[in-house]
Design a protein around this motif. Structure first.
Motif, mmCIF file in Angstrom:
data_model
loop_
_atom_site.group_PDB
_atom_site.id
_atom_site.type_symbol
_atom_site.label_atom_id
_atom_site.label_comp_id
_atom_site.label_asym_id
_atom_site.label_seq_id
_atom_site.Cartn_x
_atom_site.Cartn_y
_atom_site.Cartn_z
ATOM 1 N N ALA A 74 -34.293 -10.511 6.047
ATOM 2 C CA ALA A 74 -34.206 -9.384 5.103
ATOM 3 C C ALA A 74 -35.596 -9.003 4.590
ATOM 4 O O ALA A 74 -35.875 -7.823 4.369
ATOM 5 N N LEU A 75 -36.470 -9.988 4.423
ATOM 6 C CA LEU A 75 -37.835 -9.693 3.952
ATOM 7 C C LEU A 75 -38.655 -9.001 5.043
ATOM 8 O O LEU A 75 -39.531 -8.188 4.765
ATOM 9 N N LEU A 76 -38.358 -9.362 6.286
ATOM 10 C CA LEU A 76 -39.171 -8.831 7.399
ATOM 11 C C LEU A 76 -38.713 -7.452 7.871
ATOM 12 O O LEU A 76 -39.517 -6.667 8.369
ATOM 13 N N LYS A 77 -37.398 -7.190 7.724
ATOM 14 C CA LYS A 77 -36.824 -5.983 8.330
ATOM 15 C C LYS A 77 -37.599 -4.698 8.023
ATOM 16 O O LYS A 77 -37.956 -3.964 8.950
ATOM 17 N N PRO A 78 -37.867 -4.393 6.749
ATOM 18 C CA PRO A 78 -38.577 -3.131 6.487
ATOM 19 C C PRO A 78 -39.964 -3.098 7.126
ATOM 20 O O PRO A 78 -40.400 -2.060 7.617
ATOM 21 N N LEU A 79 -40.618 -4.256 7.169
ATOM 22 C CA LEU A 79 -41.966 -4.303 7.745
ATOM 23 C C LEU A 79 -41.913 -4.139 9.263
ATOM 24 O O LEU A 79 -42.770 -3.497 9.867
ATOM 25 N N LEU A 80 -40.867 -4.737 9.872
ATOM 26 C CA LEU A 80 -40.718 -4.608 11.326
ATOM 27 C C LEU A 80 -40.429 -3.160 11.691
ATOM 28 O O LEU A 80 -40.940 -2.641 12.677
ATOM 29 N N ALA A 81 -39.593 -2.526 10.880
ATOM 30 C CA ALA A 81 -39.258 -1.123 11.144
ATOM 31 C C ALA A 81 -40.531 -0.270 11.055
ATOM 32 O O ALA A 81 -40.780 0.579 11.910
ATOM 33 N N GLU A 82 -41.352 -0.526 10.038
ATOM 34 C CA GLU A 82 -42.612 0.216 9.888
ATOM 35 C C GLU A 82 -43.511 0.033 11.107
ATOM 36 O O GLU A 82 -44.120 0.964 11.596
#
Ligand code: B1M
Length: 279
Positions: A74-82
């Motif tokens: 959950a912490l990584l998801k937004p960064l991976l999407a970016e």
């Protein structure tokens, strides 16, 4: 111990707070989200799957590890999407119409997510139409259906039929599972594969989502004719193997070290899958 090993061990131990703290610290230290995902979370879930198959982990251990992994993810998801990271594939998953059992389905979804798949979870009581609409909307590589009741299994067949009628059957692979489901049933309804548990579901999904013969790159077609019973025993729908063989064609000389006699032994096939898969 380095940060990645810390995260890896936290997931293996099913320690959600330590996983989250490890991921936060790794990000704070400037580690790339994709590295944390692949070398920490995904690698650990791969090991969880291996331990499950070796009967060293059971469903409860797998569940707590999957939950720990999800906290980190959950912490990584937004960064991976970016960063535009490419997922292993997209899967739509759901428990079929009339069926409210979702513990196994959730576990499969978490393991898939832990292996790098993007998962769209439609929940429970999912009708064939809802699956079809979701395929149109999300364009997944795979549909995963779960059923725990003998009375709801026919909805799996109805969904495959609905996909055919909508002209979508060739665009998406179908995998099924759940306690009463069998490989024979998978063949009967024309699904692409069945798997008996969450860890083999990941292996099956990876192979199906490859859609490019990644599953059997080094097996000659002649070998594939022999071992259907063995593959089936390991959860492969023979119909999908037939289709696959037709696409792959003979790959001569590639079955180095593969004894056909081995292939008659039920659980040799998954090992071949692992050793022969392309990176
Ligand atoms: Co229900 N139930 N239940 N139940 N329930 C069973 C399934 C049952 C076998 C119990 C029994 O009679 N011994 C029986 C089914 C009999 C049959 O059809 N042959 C049954 C029944 C009859 C019912 C009701 C009809 C009872 C009633 O109301 N009279 C009713 C139906 C409600 C409905 O769905 N419409 C009902 C209700 C419920 C609860 C709501 C109380 C609850 C569900 C809670 C929930 O899921 N949120 C429940 C439970 C918990 C069970 C049992 C006890 C446990 C199921 C479970 O979660 N297992 C179950 C008996 C049993 O299995 N011992 C039972 C743990 C889970 C990790 O395993 O789901 O098999 P499983 O998933 C595995 C694999 O199958 C596989 O991987 C998972 C992980 O390894 N897998 C896939 C699953 N989906 C996959 C998808 C894949 C690949 C692999 O690819 C996409």
């Amino acid at each position: 111990m380095d940060r990645i090993s810390e995260i890896y061990n936290a997931v293996l131990d099913g320690n959600a707070p330590a996983t989250k703290a490890g991921v936060e610290a790794a990000l704070g230290e400037g580690l790339a989200p994709e590295v944390i995902l692949k070398q920490g979370l995904i690698a650990a879930m791969g090991e969880v799957g291996r331990l499950f198959e070796a009967n060293e982990y059971f469903v409860p251990e797998m569940l707590v590890s999957a939950r720990a992994m999800q906290g980190g993810l959950a912490l990584l998801k937004p960064l991976l999407a970016e960063a535009g990271a490419t997922p292993a594939g997209k899967v739509i998953i759901g428990t079929v119409k009339g069926d409210l059992h979702d513990i196994g389905k959730n576990l499969v979804a978490m393991m898939l997510e832990g292996s790098g798949f993007e998962v769209v979870d439609l929940g429970t009581d999912v009708s064939p139409d809802k699956f079809v609409n979701a395929v149109v909307e999300h364009r997944p590589h795979l549909i995963g259906m779960s059923a725990l009741l003998t009375t709801t299994m026919p909805s799996m067949g109805a969904t495959v039929k609905a996909l055919q009628e909508a002209g979508l059957r060739d665009k998406v692979k179908v995998m099924i599972g759940g306690a009463p489901v069998t490989v024979a049933y998978s063949n009967q309804i024309g699904a692409d594969g069945y798997s008996p548990d969450a860890s083999s579901a990941v292996r099956l999904a990876k192979s199906l989502a490859g859609a490019d013969c990644r599953a059997f790159p080094n097996l000659e077609a002649a070998s594939l004719r022999v071992p259907h019973a063995a593959w089936a025993a390991c959860g492969w729908a023979t119909s999908s193997l037939h289709r696959h063989c037709e696409r792959v064609g003979p790959q001569r000389g590639a079955a180095v070290g593969v004894q056909r006699s081995n292939l008659r032994v039920g659980h040799t096939a998954p090992r071949l899958l692992r050793t022969n898969r392309s990176p």
